[in-house]
Design a protein around this motif. Structure first.
Motif, PDB file in Angstrom:
ATOM      1  N   UNK A 179      -0.263  -3.819  -7.714  1.00  0.00           N
ATOM      2  CA  UNK A 179      -0.804  -4.963  -8.476  1.00  0.00           C
ATOM      3  C   UNK A 179      -0.266  -6.309  -7.982  1.00  0.00           C
ATOM      4  N   UNK A 180       0.906  -6.329  -7.310  1.00  0.00           N
ATOM      5  CA  UNK A 180       1.453  -7.604  -6.808  1.00  0.00           C
ATOM      6  C   UNK A 180       0.868  -8.019  -5.459  1.00  0.00           C
ATOM      7  N   UNK A 181       0.028  -7.195  -4.883  1.00  0.00           N
ATOM      8  CA  UNK A 181      -0.540  -7.561  -3.579  1.00  0.00           C
ATOM      9  C   UNK A 181      -1.365  -8.849  -3.719  1.00  0.00           C
ATOM     10  N   UNK A 182      -1.147  -9.827  -2.821  1.00  0.00           N
ATOM     11  CA  UNK A 182      -1.960 -11.058  -2.890  1.00  0.00           C
ATOM     12  C   UNK A 182      -3.441 -10.767  -2.653  1.00  0.00           C
ATOM     13  N   UNK A 224       0.853  -1.204   0.000  1.00  0.00           N
ATOM     14  CA  UNK A 224       0.000   0.000   0.000  1.00  0.00           C
ATOM     15  C   UNK A 224       0.876   1.236   0.000  1.00  0.00           C
ATOM     16  N   UNK A 225       0.624   2.146  -0.933  1.00  0.00           N
ATOM     17  CA  UNK A 225       1.254   3.457  -0.767  1.00  0.00           C
ATOM     18  C   UNK A 225       0.219   4.566  -0.890  1.00  0.00           C
ATOM     19  N   UNK A 226       0.618   5.734  -0.393  1.00  0.00           N
ATOM     20  CA  UNK A 226      -0.325   6.847  -0.323  1.00  0.00           C
ATOM     21  C   UNK A 226      -0.074   7.756  -1.519  1.00  0.00           C
ATOM     22  N   UNK A 227      -1.123   8.154  -2.203  1.00  0.00           N
ATOM     23  CA  UNK A 227      -0.937   9.043  -3.352  1.00  0.00           C
ATOM     24  C   UNK A 227      -0.418  10.382  -2.873  1.00  0.00           C
ATOM     25  N   UNK A 228       0.658  10.858  -3.492  1.00  0.00           N
ATOM     26  CA  UNK A 228       1.206  12.148  -3.053  1.00  0.00           C
ATOM     27  C   UNK A 228       0.332  13.315  -3.530  1.00  0.00           C
ATOM     28  N   UNK A 229       0.454  14.425  -2.850  1.00  0.00           N
ATOM     29  CA  UNK A 229      -0.205  15.658  -3.300  1.00  0.00           C
ATOM     30  C   UNK A 229       0.740  16.365  -4.272  1.00  0.00           C
TER      31      UNK A 229
END
Ligand SMILES: Cc1ncc(COP(=O)(O)O)c(C=O)c1O
Length: 397
Positions: free
Chosen positions: A301-304, A279-284
């Motif tokens: 997309x690789x997250x199980x 998980x990452x947070x979309x930057x401003x």
């Protein structure tokens, strides 16, 4: 006590992390005494509003525009503008499909057909090139929506509007306080529209307003809003009332505080995302001012676990994550019958990846730490959890 075993997850029978849902809504409550003080200034001797014009004047200063017209909600403001932009014609309004589901309804109420265009990958705002390719002689308005992480490509849209002669209306509901090229949004295109709903940045319980540089347009909007004066043949009563204006005025006193608290929550999510694998947070957008209303997370997309599985797991813990603008509007009943499915590859990809995390005044930094620990626990056991979720219905796939 955090989760130790998979059975501790609420989805598999454990106690949920929170007792009460942590939502995705600003829900700021202004100081009560300040609200009551504004309320006491309502003139009860007659129908002439005192607070609404004061609010309009303060908002005009805030946005550095000559005219602000307060309305009963943002939708009504957008509806007036779409009607004016169409100038009596029936045609198409170009808009994103990755946005608020109310927008195509408004086009229909204004006698127009919504037509969906793609978004830019970097900002997920409307793509000017996609819009350029969709303009025809029957286009009556371009309706880009500023996203919380970034305003639209305003300069490109203004150029496109000037070139094509198609009126440009910005939905700026999530961009209150954001800047573009160093200037606060609110003064671009034909007009920009903001909301005063309690779930939004400036809480008036309900309400909205239109900001514009165009005095004749402002006059016309007032005529439409105050239907009954009937200078305008197609009016629709859409006044903001004094109580809502009192609430909005008291909220305005603390708006910078709202942005600061949002930034603290956003930074806490960023800190946790550094330890996350998927998980990452979309930057401003860099170099601009922001209101930090949302902390939108992107699922790798690789997250199980799929984005919908993440949402399902977190919501069962009463951490009210939500899919961000999914399904996209061109894949719903909002696409007018008898129109071809538009090809919107960026929209289709992003609407599968993005997820809202709980934010707003009812979410503490401690809550975000709890969500961070929960995410780490889920990631450690992701394969096992995915296997156990596999038999669940397709809606969480
Ligand atoms: C992008 C966007 N535009 C417009 C609106 C409508 O705002 P209002 O509730 O003030 O009509 C919303 C509300 O959620 C929104 O998110």
């Amino acid at each position: 006590m955090g989760k130790q075993r998979i059975e501790d997850l609420a989805l598999f029978g454990g106690a949920s992390t929170f007792q009460r849902l942590r939502p995705i809504a600003q829900l700021e409550r202004p100081d009560r005494a300040r609200f009551l003080a504004h309320l006491s200034r309502i003139d009860r001797r007659g129908p002439t509003p005192v607070l609404v014009p004061e609010l309009e004047a303060r908002l005009a200063r805030f946005h550095d525009v000559p005219h602000v017209v307060a309305v009963s909600n943002a939708c009504v403001g957008l509806l007036y503008l779409l009607h004016v932009a169409a100038g009596g014609k029936r045609g198409e309004v170009l808009m994103p499909a990755m946005t608020y589901a109310g927008l195509p309804h408004l086009a229909v109420w204004a006698g127009q057909t919504p037509r969906f265009c793609d978004v830019l990958e970097a900002t997920h705002t409307l793509d000017p090139e996609s819009v350029r390719g969709a303009i025809t002689p029957s286009t009556t308005a371009i309706l880009p929506v500023h996203n919380v992480n970034s305003p639209c490509e305003i300069r490109e849209f203004e150029a496109l509007s000037a070139e094509s002669g198609v009126p440009l209306i910005f939905d700026a509901v999530h961009a209150l306080g954001s800047s573009y090229a160093g200037r606060r949004v609110g003064s671009h295109g034909m007009a920009e529209v903001f909301s005063l709903h309690a779930t939004k940045l400036l809480n008036g319980f309900e309400g909205g307003y239109v900001a514009t540089r165009d005095g004749a347009l402002a006059e016309r909007l007032r005529g439409m809003r105050d239907a009954g004066d009937c200078s305008e043949p197609r009016g629709l009563d859409g006044r903001l009332n004094e109580v809502h204006a009192a609430m909005a005025l008291s909220s305005l006193d603390d708006l910078e505080g709202v942005f600061d608290r949002n930034l603290q929550r956003f930074e806490r999510y960023v800190r946790h995302a550094r330890e996350s694998e998927w998980l990452d947070v979309l930057p401003y957008r860099s170099g601009e001012a922001h209101n930090y209303e949302f902390a939108i997370h992107r699922v790798d997309p690789d997250s199980p676990l799929t984005r919908n599985q993440w949402v399902h797991l977190l919501r069962s813990e009463m951490a009210g994550a939500e899919a961000y603008y999914n399904p996209p509007l061109h894949r719903t009943a909002h696409r007018p019958q008898d129109t071809e499915m538009p090809h919107l590859p960026v929209t289709d990809e992003l609407t599968h990846r993005f997820m809202h995390m709980p934010v707003g005044a009812t979410v503490s930094l401690g809550d975000i730490d709890e969500i961070g620990s929960l995410v780490r626990f889920i990631e450690h056991r992701a394969d096992e959890i995915a296997a156990r979720m596999a038999p669940l219905s397709r809606e969480v796939a």
